[in-house]
Design a protein around this motif. Structure first.
Motif, PDB file in Angstrom:
ATOM      1  N   ARG A  19       5.119  12.839  -7.276  1.00 22.65           N
ATOM      2  CA  ARG A  19       4.007  13.028  -7.542  1.00 22.65           C
ATOM      3  C   ARG A  19       3.995  12.823  -9.144  1.00 22.65           C
ATOM      4  NH1 ARG A  19       0.088  15.954  -4.377  1.00 22.65           N
ATOM      5  NH2 ARG A  19       1.195  16.243  -2.252  1.00 22.65           N
ATOM      6  N   ASP A  20       5.010  12.430 -10.046  1.00 23.73           N
ATOM      7  CA  ASP A  20       5.280  12.680 -11.303  1.00 23.73           C
ATOM      8  C   ASP A  20       4.723  11.269 -11.892  1.00 23.73           C
ATOM      9  OD1 ASP A  20       6.915  10.481 -10.895  1.00 23.73           O
ATOM     10  OD2 ASP A  20       8.793  11.565 -11.846  1.00 23.73           O
ATOM     11  N   GLY A  21       4.070  10.801 -11.166  1.00 23.88           N
ATOM     12  CA  GLY A  21       3.242   9.111 -12.068  1.00 23.88           C
ATOM     13  C   GLY A  21       4.102   8.059 -11.908  1.00 23.88           C
ATOM     14  N   SER A  22       5.343   8.389 -11.658  1.00 21.78           N
ATOM     15  CA  SER A  22       6.309   7.230 -11.482  1.00 21.78           C
ATOM     16  C   SER A  22       6.499   6.399 -10.133  1.00 21.78           C
ATOM     17  CB  SER A  22       7.829   7.411 -11.977  1.00 21.78           C
ATOM     18  OG  SER A  22       8.393   8.430 -10.777  1.00 21.78           O
ATOM     19  N   ALA A  23       5.846   7.221  -9.078  1.00 18.02           N
ATOM     20  CA  ALA A  23       5.794   6.415  -7.641  1.00 18.02           C
ATOM     21  C   ALA A  23       4.851   5.487  -7.709  1.00 18.02           C
ATOM     22  CB  ALA A  23       5.406   7.630  -6.784  1.00 18.02           C
ATOM     23  N   LEU A  24       5.019   4.828  -6.254  1.00 18.01           N
ATOM     24  CA  LEU A  24       4.058   3.720  -6.063  1.00 18.01           C
ATOM     25  C   LEU A  24       2.701   4.248  -5.882  1.00 18.01           C
ATOM     26  CD1 LEU A  24       4.127   0.584  -5.206  1.00 18.01           C
ATOM     27  CD2 LEU A  24       4.543   1.598  -2.963  1.00 18.01           C
ATOM     28  N   SER A  25       1.751   3.533  -6.226  1.00 18.18           N
ATOM     29  CA  SER A  25       0.310   3.941  -6.040  1.00 18.18           C
ATOM     30  C   SER A  25      -0.219   3.252  -4.826  1.00 18.18           C
ATOM     31  CB  SER A  25      -0.434   3.664  -7.124  1.00 18.18           C
ATOM     32  OG  SER A  25      -0.239   4.513  -8.595  1.00 18.18           O
ATOM     33  N   GLY A  26       0.455   1.997  -5.008  1.00 14.87           N
ATOM     34  CA  GLY A  26      -0.207   1.110  -3.726  1.00 14.87           C
ATOM     35  C   GLY A  26       0.345  -0.131  -3.875  1.00 14.87           C
ATOM     36  N   ALA A  27       0.306  -0.968  -2.772  1.00 14.60           N
ATOM     37  CA  ALA A  27       0.917  -2.293  -2.706  1.00 14.60           C
ATOM     38  C   ALA A  27       0.225  -3.177  -1.600  1.00 14.60           C
ATOM     39  CB  ALA A  27       2.380  -2.142  -2.437  1.00 14.60           C
ATOM     40  N   LEU A  28       0.371  -4.450  -1.851  1.00 17.40           N
ATOM     41  CA  LEU A  28      -0.014  -5.528  -0.856  1.00 17.40           C
ATOM     42  C   LEU A  28       1.234  -6.016  -0.156  1.00 17.40           C
ATOM     43  CD1 LEU A  28      -2.756  -7.737  -2.539  1.00 17.40           C
ATOM     44  CD2 LEU A  28      -3.216  -6.310  -0.716  1.00 17.40           C
ATOM     45  N   ILE A  29       1.385  -6.005   0.912  1.00 18.27           N
ATOM     46  CA  ILE A  29       2.534  -6.453   1.799  1.00 18.27           C
ATOM     47  C   ILE A  29       1.901  -7.449   2.663  1.00 18.27           C
ATOM     48  CG2 ILE A  29       4.287  -5.829   3.299  1.00 18.27           C
ATOM     49  CD1 ILE A  29       4.340  -4.298   0.645  1.00 18.27           C
ATOM     50  N   PRO A  30       2.741  -8.613   2.436  1.00 20.59           N
ATOM     51  CA  PRO A  30       2.456  -9.862   3.399  1.00 20.59           C
ATOM     52  C   PRO A  30       2.711  -9.455   4.623  1.00 20.59           C
ATOM     53  CG  PRO A  30       3.916 -10.471   1.620  1.00 20.59           C
ATOM     54  CD  PRO A  30       3.852  -8.786   1.591  1.00 20.59           C
ATOM     55  N   ASP A  31       1.811  -9.987   5.814  1.00 19.71           N
ATOM     56  CA  ASP A  31       1.785  -9.621   7.212  1.00 19.71           C
ATOM     57  C   ASP A  31       1.522 -10.940   8.068  1.00 19.71           C
ATOM     58  OD1 ASP A  31       2.381  -8.587   9.531  1.00 19.71           O
ATOM     59  OD2 ASP A  31       0.234  -7.646   9.685  1.00 19.71           O
ATOM     60  N   GLY A  32       2.358 -11.912   8.118  1.00 15.77           N
ATOM     61  CA  GLY A  32       1.764 -13.288   8.641  1.00 15.77           C
ATOM     62  C   GLY A  32       0.926 -13.866   7.679  1.00 15.77           C
ATOM     63  N   THR A  33      -0.331 -14.052   8.048  1.00 15.30           N
ATOM     64  CA  THR A  33      -1.394 -14.822   7.296  1.00 15.30           C
ATOM     65  C   THR A  33      -2.183 -13.457   6.596  1.00 15.30           C
ATOM     66  OG1 THR A  33      -2.796 -14.919   9.189  1.00 15.30           O
ATOM     67  CG2 THR A  33      -1.255 -16.984   8.480  1.00 15.30           C
ATOM     68  N   SER A  34      -1.892 -12.535   6.906  1.00 16.63           N
ATOM     69  CA  SER A  34      -2.595 -11.390   6.378  1.00 16.63           C
ATOM     70  C   SER A  34      -2.127 -10.667   5.529  1.00 16.63           C
ATOM     71  CB  SER A  34      -3.227 -10.614   7.539  1.00 16.63           C
ATOM     72  OG  SER A  34      -4.083  -9.448   7.070  1.00 16.63           O
ATOM     73  N   VAL A  35      -2.304  -9.461   5.128  1.00 15.30           N
ATOM     74  CA  VAL A  35      -1.895  -8.461   4.345  1.00 15.30           C
ATOM     75  C   VAL A  35      -2.136  -7.006   4.652  1.00 15.30           C
ATOM     76  CG1 VAL A  35      -1.772 -10.006   2.023  1.00 15.30           C
ATOM     77  CG2 VAL A  35      -3.734  -8.099   2.492  1.00 15.30           C
ATOM     78  N   ILE A  36      -1.145  -5.988   4.500  1.00 13.38           N
ATOM     79  CA  ILE A  36      -1.314  -4.646   4.651  1.00 13.38           C
ATOM     80  C   ILE A  36      -1.247  -4.181   3.256  1.00 13.38           C
ATOM     81  CG2 ILE A  36      -0.044  -2.452   5.465  1.00 13.38           C
ATOM     82  CD1 ILE A  36       1.110  -4.611   7.905  1.00 13.38           C
ATOM     83  N   ILE A  37      -2.081  -2.997   2.926  1.00 11.52           N
ATOM     84  CA  ILE A  37      -2.231  -2.275   1.974  1.00 11.52           C
ATOM     85  C   ILE A  37      -1.321  -1.170   1.999  1.00 11.52           C
ATOM     86  CG2 ILE A  37      -3.706  -1.132   0.116  1.00 11.52           C
ATOM     87  CD1 ILE A  37      -5.642  -3.409   0.331  1.00 11.52           C
ATOM     88  N   LEU A  38      -0.411  -0.727   1.380  1.00 13.21           N
ATOM     89  CA  LEU A  38       0.371   0.570   1.354  1.00 13.21           C
ATOM     90  C   LEU A  38      -0.672   1.559   0.381  1.00 13.21           C
ATOM     91  CD1 LEU A  38       3.893   0.091   1.219  1.00 13.21           C
ATOM     92  CD2 LEU A  38       2.744   0.393   3.151  1.00 13.21           C
ATOM     93  N   ASP A  39      -0.826   2.823   0.871  1.00 12.93           N
ATOM     94  CA  ASP A  39      -1.746   3.638   0.321  1.00 12.93           C
ATOM     95  C   ASP A  39      -0.986   4.849  -0.017  1.00 12.93           C
ATOM     96  OD1 ASP A  39      -4.028   5.064  -0.909  1.00 12.93           O
ATOM     97  OD2 ASP A  39      -4.919   5.514   1.187  1.00 12.93           O
ATOM     98  N   ASN A  40      -0.794   5.258  -1.303  1.00  9.79           N
ATOM     99  CA  ASN A  40      -0.139   6.487  -1.460  1.00  9.79           C
ATOM    100  C   ASN A  40      -0.838   7.828  -1.491  1.00  9.79           C
ATOM    101  OD1 ASN A  40       1.239   8.726  -2.518  1.00  9.79           O
ATOM    102  ND2 ASN A  40       2.037   7.715  -4.287  1.00  9.79           N
ATOM    103  N   ASP A  41      -1.029   8.285  -0.372  1.00  8.70           N
ATOM    104  CA  ASP A  41      -2.077   9.431   0.088  1.00  8.70           C
ATOM    105  C   ASP A  41      -1.565  10.638  -0.408  1.00  8.70           C
ATOM    106  OD1 ASP A  41       0.259   9.242   1.886  1.00  8.70           O
ATOM    107  OD2 ASP A  41      -0.996  10.350   3.340  1.00  8.70           O
ATOM    108  N   ALA A  42      -0.314  10.665  -1.301  1.00  8.83           N
ATOM    109  CA  ALA A  42      -0.120  12.050  -2.144  1.00  8.83           C
ATOM    110  C   ALA A  42      -0.968  12.020  -3.345  1.00  8.83           C
ATOM    111  CB  ALA A  42       1.289  11.948  -2.130  1.00  8.83           C
ATOM    112  N   GLN A  43      -1.543  10.799  -3.663  1.00  4.38           N
ATOM    113  CA  GLN A  43      -2.147  10.873  -5.064  1.00  4.38           C
ATOM    114  C   GLN A  43      -3.574  11.411  -5.001  1.00  4.38           C
ATOM    115  OE1 GLN A  43      -1.460   7.023  -6.432  1.00  4.38           O
ATOM    116  NE2 GLN A  43       0.182   7.671  -7.731  1.00  4.38           N
ATOM    117  N   MET A  44      -4.380  11.690  -5.834  1.00  5.81           N
ATOM    118  CA  MET A  44      -5.788  12.348  -6.001  1.00  5.81           C
ATOM    119  C   MET A  44      -6.696  11.071  -5.397  1.00  5.81           C
ATOM    120  SD  MET A  44      -5.921  14.288  -9.419  1.00  5.81           S
ATOM    121  CE  MET A  44      -7.990  14.239  -9.410  1.00  5.81           C
ATOM    122  N   VAL A  45      -7.825  11.439  -4.868  1.00  2.25           N
ATOM    123  CA  VAL A  45      -8.545  10.627  -4.060  1.00  2.25           C
ATOM    124  C   VAL A  45      -9.190   9.477  -4.976  1.00  2.25           C
ATOM    125  CG1 VAL A  45     -10.732  10.275  -2.651  1.00  2.25           C
ATOM    126  CG2 VAL A  45      -9.060  12.117  -1.907  1.00  2.25           C
TER     127      VAL A  45
END
Length: 189
Positions: A60-86
């Motif tokens: 939670r110190d601001g240095s963590a990943l906020s989100g990312a696009l991850i390739p998934d074949g021909t699509s993507v997945i979004i990683l969502d850091n649910d520890a951060q404020m909405v």
């Protein structure tokens, strides 16, 4: 600034089109999770991951990943850091979705979690489109004309104070409203 000429105008139109697809007008909060669902993009909360890296990503110190696009074949997945404020999560989701909508080519790099990895113009374009999705220019102008503070904008559009300030000032809405008030005042004399 690396944004190509004409992009900001295109982003205004594109953001309104995307909002319309979701049944949203320009004056209501944007739901990036609904857009992800509309486009069939899976969103994975980092807290759902079952791996050793999970603790690192969830700092939670601001240095963590906020989100990312991850390739998934021909699509993507979004990683969502649910520890951060909405409001932070909504901004990050809008940014990552902007990359998808703008069809930016990307590569995954988790070496530096504070950067998306695309750099330059693509990052600026994604930021600008995310801003237009969250606080469209028309909404910013209406709120500026009404004299809304950054706090009111943040509350009405369900964004962080920083995003509200950026959109109200960076979009030029406050300058346009101030000029209009000045012209009106000078004609009344």
């Amino acid at each position: 600034m690396n944004i190509r000429r004409g992009f900001k105008t295109e982003a205004k139109s594109l953001a309104l089109e995307l909002r319309t697809e979701l049944g949203l007008g320009p004056y209501v909060p944007f739901d990036p999770y609904a857009l992800a669902a509309e486009y069939g993009i899976s969103v994975v909360a980092l807290s759902e991951l079952d791996c050793a890296e999970r603790a690192h990503f969830l700092k939670r110190d601001g240095s963590a990943l906020s989100g990312a696009l991850i390739p998934d074949g021909t699509s993507v997945i979004i990683l969502d850091n649910d520890a951060q404020m909405v409001v932070r999560r909504r901004t990050t989701m809008s940014h990552e979705l902007a990359h998808v909508v703008l069809e930016h080519a990307f590569g995954l790099s988790l070496a530096d979690e504070r950067k998306c990895g695309l750099g330059g113009a693509q990052e600026e374009e994604a930021d600008w489109l995310a801003g237009e999705l969250l606080v469209p220019y028309g909404a910013a102008l209406r709120l500026a004309r009404a004299g809304a503070t950054d706090e009111i904008v943040a509350q009405r559009m369900d964004v962080s104070l920083a995003v509200a300030r950026w959109r109200m000032n960076g979009s030029g809405a406050r300058k346009v409203a101030a000029r209009a008030r000045s012209r009106w005042a000078s004609t009344r004399r």
